[in-house]
Motif scaffolding. Structure first.
Motif, PDB file in Angstrom:
ATOM      1  N   ALA A  80       0.796  -1.040   0.051  1.00 22.86           N
ATOM      2  CA  ALA A  80       0.168  -0.002  -0.056  1.00 22.86           C
ATOM      3  C   ALA A  80       0.679   1.125   0.062  1.00 22.86           C
ATOM      4  O   ALA A  80       0.632   2.368  -0.707  1.00 22.86           O
ATOM      5  CB  ALA A  80      -0.843  -0.081   1.244  1.00 22.86           C
ATOM      6  N   ALA A  81       1.954   1.396   0.859  1.00 23.26           N
ATOM      7  CA  ALA A  81       2.714   2.373   0.841  1.00 23.26           C
ATOM      8  C   ALA A  81       3.582   2.649  -0.266  1.00 23.26           C
ATOM      9  O   ALA A  81       3.731   3.655  -0.928  1.00 23.26           O
ATOM     10  CB  ALA A  81       3.685   2.337   2.068  1.00 23.26           C
ATOM     11  N   ALA A  82       4.065   1.353  -1.103  1.00 26.94           N
ATOM     12  CA  ALA A  82       4.755   1.605  -2.261  1.00 26.94           C
ATOM     13  C   ALA A  82       3.803   2.076  -3.394  1.00 26.94           C
ATOM     14  O   ALA A  82       4.322   3.175  -4.085  1.00 26.94           O
ATOM     15  CB  ALA A  82       5.400   0.241  -2.651  1.00 26.94           C
ATOM     16  N   LEU A  86       4.550   5.495  -5.469  1.00 27.03           N
ATOM     17  CA  LEU A  86       4.795   5.411  -6.979  1.00 27.03           C
ATOM     18  C   LEU A  86       3.874   6.125  -7.690  1.00 27.03           C
ATOM     19  O   LEU A  86       4.075   6.755  -8.867  1.00 27.03           O
ATOM     20  CB  LEU A  86       4.415   3.984  -7.418  1.00 27.03           C
ATOM     21  CG  LEU A  86       4.812   3.507  -8.634  1.00 27.03           C
ATOM     22  CD1 LEU A  86       6.542   3.481  -8.649  1.00 27.03           C
ATOM     23  CD2 LEU A  86       4.483   1.871  -8.906  1.00 27.03           C
ATOM     24  N   ARG A  87       2.535   6.348  -7.249  1.00 24.22           N
ATOM     25  CA  ARG A  87       1.167   7.343  -7.693  1.00 24.22           C
ATOM     26  C   ARG A  87       0.948   6.943  -9.386  1.00 24.22           C
ATOM     27  O   ARG A  87       1.309   7.748 -10.061  1.00 24.22           O
ATOM     28  CB  ARG A  87       1.530   8.504  -7.574  1.00 24.22           C
ATOM     29  CG  ARG A  87       1.792   9.265  -6.225  1.00 24.22           C
ATOM     30  CD  ARG A  87       1.731  10.595  -6.016  1.00 24.22           C
ATOM     31  NE  ARG A  87       2.769  11.356  -6.681  1.00 24.22           N
ATOM     32  CZ  ARG A  87       3.846  11.658  -5.981  1.00 24.22           C
ATOM     33  NH1 ARG A  87       3.961  11.394  -4.516  1.00 24.22           N
ATOM     34  NH2 ARG A  87       4.942  12.162  -6.337  1.00 24.22           N
ATOM     35  N   ILE A 162       8.219   2.835 -12.250  1.00 25.25           N
ATOM     36  CA  ILE A 162       8.900   1.645 -12.093  1.00 25.25           C
ATOM     37  C   ILE A 162       8.986   1.316 -10.437  1.00 25.25           C
ATOM     38  O   ILE A 162       9.418   2.356  -9.757  1.00 25.25           O
ATOM     39  CB  ILE A 162      10.272   1.638 -12.569  1.00 25.25           C
ATOM     40  CG1 ILE A 162      10.159   2.152 -14.089  1.00 25.25           C
ATOM     41  CG2 ILE A 162      11.055   0.366 -12.314  1.00 25.25           C
ATOM     42  CD1 ILE A 162      11.897   2.309 -14.553  1.00 25.25           C
ATOM     43  N   PHE A 163       8.488  -0.239 -10.209  1.00 25.94           N
ATOM     44  CA  PHE A 163       8.780  -0.474  -8.774  1.00 25.94           C
ATOM     45  C   PHE A 163      10.140  -1.610  -8.940  1.00 25.94           C
ATOM     46  O   PHE A 163       9.796  -2.507  -9.772  1.00 25.94           O
ATOM     47  CB  PHE A 163       7.549  -1.017  -8.393  1.00 25.94           C
ATOM     48  CG  PHE A 163       7.573  -1.851  -6.754  1.00 25.94           C
ATOM     49  CD1 PHE A 163       7.899  -0.944  -5.650  1.00 25.94           C
ATOM     50  CD2 PHE A 163       7.437  -2.961  -6.566  1.00 25.94           C
ATOM     51  CE1 PHE A 163       8.152  -1.277  -4.444  1.00 25.94           C
ATOM     52  CE2 PHE A 163       7.599  -3.657  -5.608  1.00 25.94           C
ATOM     53  CZ  PHE A 163       8.048  -2.872  -4.256  1.00 25.94           C
ATOM     54  N   ARG A 189       8.492   8.197 -12.369  1.00 26.65           N
ATOM     55  CA  ARG A 189       8.759   7.909 -10.953  1.00 26.65           C
ATOM     56  C   ARG A 189       9.092   6.684 -10.769  1.00 26.65           C
ATOM     57  O   ARG A 189       8.649   5.835 -11.146  1.00 26.65           O
ATOM     58  CB  ARG A 189       7.438   8.622 -10.002  1.00 26.65           C
ATOM     59  CG  ARG A 189       7.782   8.618  -8.715  1.00 26.65           C
ATOM     60  CD  ARG A 189       6.744   9.118  -7.812  1.00 26.65           C
ATOM     61  NE  ARG A 189       6.675   9.125  -6.343  1.00 26.65           N
ATOM     62  CZ  ARG A 189       7.280  10.105  -5.681  1.00 26.65           C
ATOM     63  NH1 ARG A 189       8.155  11.049  -6.367  1.00 26.65           N
ATOM     64  NH2 ARG A 189       7.427   9.944  -4.366  1.00 26.65           N
ATOM     65  N   LEU A 190      10.216   6.507  -9.757  1.00 26.96           N
ATOM     66  CA  LEU A 190      10.826   4.941  -9.386  1.00 26.96           C
ATOM     67  C   LEU A 190      10.784   5.016  -7.922  1.00 26.96           C
ATOM     68  O   LEU A 190      11.072   5.939  -6.993  1.00 26.96           O
ATOM     69  CB  LEU A 190      12.122   4.825 -10.000  1.00 26.96           C
ATOM     70  CG  LEU A 190      12.831   3.660  -9.740  1.00 26.96           C
ATOM     71  CD1 LEU A 190      14.017   3.555 -11.007  1.00 26.96           C
ATOM     72  CD2 LEU A 190      13.716   3.521  -8.600  1.00 26.96           C
TER      73      LEU A 190
END
Length: 254
Positions: A80-82, A86-87, A162-163, A189-190
């Protein structure tokens, strides 16, 4: 002939209209087997309707809902936080590198529901787990890529988000980050998930070298467990999430 296809063809019915809007219009409500055995005129409209609810991924996927290897999946609180960091937006292309069970990719698909999500995993058994989880939730926008980063990246579409869930603890971390950041679209965003402090330090140093300010969040969660007639809170290992934005326009080199 107009056909609207559901995600799952099991247990569907068919509605068919001949010569719509004319005096000879006819309407039929048939199963697929009945439609296959019947004959119709040349001008028809066919609508295929699912009998049950459509399958789709959702936020907060539980471990019991997913096929995974020995608990190797991103915990719900970290997930959830990631995703919050990341949005992802509806039409974004998202990479989930080191996808494991694909839990992050599946939940990212809820947000990037008009885009594409690519789950990259180097272990064949885990890639099969992602395929199975993709099937369970009817996540057609999730692609599974079996391969090693960065070798497999050239065949993937350029990402907006990217995650990276792992694989940055070795000597090849600098090259991996370099290749990934090159492909990230301007303004993208990464987010990197780190468990080891050395991995966090390496990532911070790399992004400082690029001049990309890094945001670091520590996730410390605990889950209730039964103990006698009561419960206690069992702490999970802390996880660090590092988020960076790629500038819209790179600075010119001196």
């Amino acid at each position: 002939l107009i056909a609207l296809l559901p995600v799952d063809l099991a247990g569907i019915g068919e509605e068919q209209n001949e010569h719509m809007g004319s005096d000879g219009e006819q309407e039929h409500h048939l199963t697929l087997a009945e439609a296959a055995a019947a004959r119709f005129g040349a001008v028809c409209t066919v609508l295929l309707t699912p009998a049950g609810e459509m399958r789709r991924p959702h936020p907060g996927l539980l471990p019991a809902e997913l096929r995974h290897e020995d608990g190797l999946l991103t915990k719900p609180a970290v997930r959830a936080a990631a995703l919050a960091l990341l949005r992802p937006e509806p039409r974004h292309t998202v990479w989930d590198l080191g996808a494991g069970s694909g839990s992050v990719a599946l939940e990212a698909a809820c947000l990037a529901h008009e885009g594409r999500v690519v789950a990259v995993e180097r272990t064949p058994s885990r890639a099969l787990d992602i395929q199975e989880n993709r099937r369970r939730f009817g996540a057609a926008s999730v692609d599974v890529c079996l391969g090693t980063v960065p070798q497999c990246l050239p065949r993937l579409p350029d990402p907006h988000r990217i995650f990276i869930g792992g694989g940055l603890s070795g000597d090849g971390a600098h090259n991996l980050l370099e290749q990934v950041c090159r492909r990230l679209l301007p303004g993208g965003r990464l987010v990197v998930s780190c468990i080891l402090l050395d991995t966090l330090a390496r990532c911070r140093a790399f992004f400082e070298g690029l001049g990309w300010p890094a945001e670091v969040m520590q996730i410390q969660s605990a889950q209730s467990r039964p103990l006698g007639q009561d419960i206690f809170l069992a702490a999970a290992n802390p996880v660090f999430l590092l988020a960076v934005d790629k500038p819209e326009q790179e600075k010119d080199e001196d």
